[in-house]
Design a protein around this motif. Structure first.
Motif, PDB file in Angstrom:
ATOM      1  N   GLU A   1       0.835  -1.195   0.000  1.00 21.89           N
ATOM      2  CA  GLU A   1       0.000   0.000   0.000  1.00 21.89           C
ATOM      3  C   GLU A   1       0.872   1.249   0.000  1.00 21.89           C
ATOM      4  N   ASN A   2       2.003   1.206   0.738  1.00 27.01           N
ATOM      5  CA  ASN A   2       2.923   2.343   0.746  1.00 27.01           C
ATOM      6  C   ASN A   2       3.531   2.573  -0.638  1.00 27.01           C
ATOM      7  N   TYR A   3       3.790   1.496  -1.337  1.00 31.95           N
ATOM      8  CA  TYR A   3       4.368   1.581  -2.683  1.00 31.95           C
ATOM      9  C   TYR A   3       3.403   2.292  -3.627  1.00 31.95           C
ATOM     10  N   TYR A   4       2.140   1.859  -3.613  1.00 30.24           N
ATOM     11  CA  TYR A   4       1.140   2.455  -4.491  1.00 30.24           C
ATOM     12  C   TYR A   4       0.884   3.929  -4.152  1.00 30.24           C
TER      13      TYR A   4
ATOM     14  N   LYS B   1      -5.997  -8.850  -7.344  1.00 28.66           N
ATOM     15  CA  LYS B   1      -7.117  -8.024  -7.791  1.00 28.66           C
ATOM     16  C   LYS B   1      -6.811  -6.535  -7.696  1.00 28.66           C
ATOM     17  N   GLN B   2      -5.830  -6.178  -6.872  1.00 26.68           N
ATOM     18  CA  GLN B   2      -5.526  -4.767  -6.651  1.00 26.68           C
ATOM     19  C   GLN B   2      -4.387  -4.249  -7.531  1.00 26.68           C
ATOM     20  N   LEU B   3      -3.858  -5.098  -8.401  1.00 28.65           N
ATOM     21  CA  LEU B   3      -2.810  -4.646  -9.307  1.00 28.65           C
ATOM     22  C   LEU B   3      -3.383  -3.658 -10.311  1.00 28.65           C
ATOM     23  N   ARG B   4      -2.701  -2.549 -10.504  1.00 26.80           N
ATOM     24  CA  ARG B   4      -3.181  -1.530 -11.437  1.00 26.80           C
ATOM     25  C   ARG B   4      -1.982  -0.841 -12.098  1.00 26.80           C
TER      26      ARG B   4
ATOM     27  N   VAL C   1      -6.302   6.185   1.520  1.00 25.01           N
ATOM     28  CA  VAL C   1      -7.235   5.067   1.462  1.00 25.01           C
ATOM     29  C   VAL C   1      -7.279   4.523   0.034  1.00 25.01           C
ATOM     30  N   PRO C   2      -7.048   3.214  -0.158  1.00 22.05           N
ATOM     31  CA  PRO C   2      -7.157   2.636  -1.496  1.00 22.05           C
ATOM     32  C   PRO C   2      -8.560   2.831  -2.064  1.00 22.05           C
ATOM     33  N   ARG C   3      -8.626   2.993  -3.379  1.00 19.86           N
ATOM     34  CA  ARG C   3      -9.927   3.224  -4.015  1.00 19.86           C
ATOM     35  C   ARG C   3     -10.899   2.082  -3.716  1.00 19.86           C
ATOM     36  N   SER C   4     -10.411   0.834  -3.731  1.00 23.77           N
ATOM     37  CA  SER C   4     -11.295  -0.302  -3.472  1.00 23.77           C
ATOM     38  C   SER C   4     -11.919  -0.214  -2.088  1.00 23.77           C
ATOM     39  N   ALA C   5     -11.099   0.220  -1.100  1.00 26.63           N
ATOM     40  CA  ALA C   5     -11.618   0.368   0.263  1.00 26.63           C
ATOM     41  C   ALA C   5     -12.623   1.508   0.337  1.00 26.63           C
ATOM     42  N   LEU C   6     -12.332   2.597  -0.397  1.00 27.20           N
ATOM     43  CA  LEU C   6     -13.247   3.744  -0.418  1.00 27.20           C
ATOM     44  C   LEU C   6     -14.584   3.354  -1.032  1.00 27.20           C
ATOM     45  N   GLU C   7     -14.534   2.609  -2.142  1.00 30.57           N
ATOM     46  CA  GLU C   7     -15.773   2.182  -2.804  1.00 30.57           C
ATOM     47  C   GLU C   7     -16.583   1.252  -1.909  1.00 30.57           C
ATOM     48  N   LYS C   8     -15.881   0.373  -1.189  1.00 25.49           N
ATOM     49  CA  LYS C   8     -16.573  -0.525  -0.265  1.00 25.49           C
ATOM     50  C   LYS C   8     -17.260   0.264   0.846  1.00 25.49           C
ATOM     51  N   CYS C   9     -16.558   1.277   1.377  1.00 25.72           N
ATOM     52  CA  CYS C   9     -17.146   2.126   2.421  1.00 25.72           C
ATOM     53  C   CYS C   9     -18.366   2.876   1.900  1.00 25.72           C
ATOM     54  N   GLU C  10     -18.279   3.342   0.643  1.00 25.66           N
ATOM     55  CA  GLU C  10     -19.409   4.055   0.048  1.00 25.66           C
ATOM     56  C   GLU C  10     -20.626   3.137  -0.060  1.00 25.66           C
ATOM     57  N   GLN C  11     -20.384   1.896  -0.477  1.00 23.84           N
ATOM     58  CA  GLN C  11     -21.480   0.928  -0.600  1.00 23.84           C
ATOM     59  C   GLN C  11     -22.097   0.641   0.762  1.00 23.84           C
ATOM     60  N   GLU C  12     -21.232   0.455   1.774  1.00 19.17           N
ATOM     61  CA  GLU C  12     -21.731   0.186   3.119  1.00 19.17           C
ATOM     62  C   GLU C  12     -22.492   1.393   3.668  1.00 19.17           C
ATOM     63  N   LYS C  13     -21.982   2.610   3.374  1.00 19.85           N
ATOM     64  CA  LYS C  13     -22.653   3.825   3.831  1.00 19.85           C
ATOM     65  C   LYS C  13     -24.045   3.934   3.214  1.00 19.85           C
ATOM     66  N   ASN C  14     -24.148   3.666   1.897  1.00 14.87           N
ATOM     67  CA  ASN C  14     -25.448   3.750   1.226  1.00 14.87           C
ATOM     68  C   ASN C  14     -26.426   2.729   1.783  1.00 14.87           C
ATOM     69  N   ALA C  15     -25.917   1.522   2.052  1.00 13.17           N
ATOM     70  CA  ALA C  15     -26.784   0.479   2.616  1.00 13.17           C
ATOM     71  C   ALA C  15     -27.279   0.884   4.006  1.00 13.17           C
ATOM     72  N   LEU C  16     -26.374   1.456   4.813  1.00 18.78           N
ATOM     73  CA  LEU C  16     -26.757   1.894   6.159  1.00 18.78           C
ATOM     74  C   LEU C  16     -27.744   3.050   6.106  1.00 18.78           C
ATOM     75  N   GLN C  17     -27.561   3.963   5.152  1.00 19.08           N
ATOM     76  CA  GLN C  17     -28.491   5.078   5.014  1.00 19.08           C
ATOM     77  C   GLN C  17     -29.890   4.579   4.670  1.00 19.08           C
ATOM     78  N   GLN C  18     -29.959   3.588   3.792  1.00 18.08           N
ATOM     79  CA  GLN C  18     -31.259   3.015   3.442  1.00 18.08           C
ATOM     80  C   GLN C  18     -31.893   2.330   4.651  1.00 18.08           C
ATOM     81  N   GLU C  19     -31.051   1.631   5.422  1.00 17.67           N
ATOM     82  CA  GLU C  19     -31.562   0.952   6.613  1.00 17.67           C
ATOM     83  C   GLU C  19     -32.058   1.957   7.643  1.00 17.67           C
TER      84      GLU C  19
END
Length: 347
Positions: free
Chosen positions: A70-73, A103-106, A169-187
């Motif tokens: 992660e430090n390298y990227y 999966k995180q290679l870019r 924050v890696p983009r994949s982690a950010l996207e996952k947090c966004e998805q979780e946030k949206n799900a929690l907002q709906q709940e």
């Protein structure tokens, strides 16, 4: 020039040092043949321009390792260095440091064959590849390699857990947090609506005392499907408390028909139902109707009437459409299949 170039983030120096020890002690490579910037005696000489020296070094490098973390990227310089490696290096092996995986290679690493730095099988492949690329005539034996490899796997795994954490924050982690946030907002939105519904129900209930009136208030806040399940369940439970012959008579009455017994019925059952206050004989020796003497029967008839009123007058066309799509028959209380499937009465 040095035949081995190791591209890495400075923050990962502890793990890089252990990997260099593995190459030296496990394969027999001289420390003077390894170039990596974080080690003073093996990196950039004093007074040399940083960028130009790396560029010159890459021109003569036979084998390049990139320790991808992660430090390298998150290092802009490492990304530039990676681009130069990709352009100039003849042989290039990315080594993945957890939690980085395939999966995180870019960027230029996407599609490149990478190895896991803590995989014993991948380390064996790295050893063989290093010996081949550097054309080593007398590499250390398998015993030396195995011993040093096991030491590296133990010390390296521990060192990896202590590497400085990136503040990005890696983009994949950010996207996952966004998805979780949206799900929690709906709940949360759903919970708020349910809370408001309960508050309205309680307010209305505080104004009534009769249990039937309370049930009626509660149904006003239900969906049609919830009301149907409640009314149908109540009617089914009350029907189950009655003798079969009484249920048959009730079905006939809801169809506007007179119930007349025939030879298929045991007269003992009819007489027992009459004595229990469930049935009364009408005109004709074999004709029966329900009685008003039994409280259980009266309550059951009331439950069926409430269900009939809901189905005929209160439920929406959308409910009936959904009901017919999911059942064999329409939602009509006069139909025998409806009684069999939803009220548990074989008629």
């Amino acid at each position: 020039m040095k035949p081995i170039f190791i591209s890495h983030a400075v923050a990962d120096k502890v793990l890089v040092d252990l990997f260099v020890e593995l190459l030296i002690g496990g394969i027999g490579i001289s420390h003077t043949d390894i170039f990596y910037t974080s080690q003073r005696d093996q990196g950039i000489p004093s007074g040399k321009d940083f960028k130009s020296h790396i560029k010159d070094q890459l021109k003569e490098t036979k084998l390049t390792f990139s320790l991808v973390s992660e430090n390298y990227y998150n290092s802009a310089f490492c990304m530039c260095e990676l681009g130069a490696v990709w352009i100039d290096s003849k042989d290039f092996i990315p080594l993945l440091i957890p939690p980085i995986d395939f999966k995180q290679l870019r960027a230029t690493l996407e599609g490149v064959q990478a190895r896991k730095i803590f995989s014993t099988e991948d380390l064996d492949i790295i050893r063989d590849e290093t010996i081949r690329q550097l054309d080593l005539k007398n590499p250390r034996g398998t015993g030396y390699w195995t011993q040093k490899k096991e030491e590296f796997l133990t010390k390296g795994a521990e060192a990896a857990t202590k590497l400085p954490k990136s503040d990005q924050v890696p983009r994949s982690a950010l996207e996952k947090c966004e998805q979780e946030k949206n799900a929690l907002q709906q709940e949360v939105s759903s919970i708020i609506k349910e809370k408001e519904k309960i508050e309205h129900i309680n307010l209305a209930l505080s104004k009534v005392k009769d249990s039937a009136a309370v049930a009626e208030v509660q149904r006003k806040f239900n969906t049609d499907h919830e009301t149907f399940q409640e009314l149908c369940g109540d009617a089914k439970d009350r029907l189950s408390e009655l003798p079969l012959i009484v249920r048959k008579v009730l079905y006939a009455q809801f169809n506007g028909e007179a119930f007349t017994s025939d030879d298929s019925w045991d007269l003992t059952d009819l007489e027992s139902a009459r004595r229990e206050g469930f049935l009364e004989q009408t005109e004709g020796a074999n004709a029966y109707t329900t009685s008003t003497k039994s409280k259980r029967l009266t309550a059951c008839k009331a439950a069926l009437e409430r269900l009939a009123t809901f189905l005929e007058d209160e439920s929406t066309p959308e409910f009936h459409k959904d009901f017919e799509n999911n059942n064999d028959t329409p939602a009509e209380i006069k139909l025998a299949p409806f009684w069999r499937k939803h009220l548990g009465v074989k008629v």
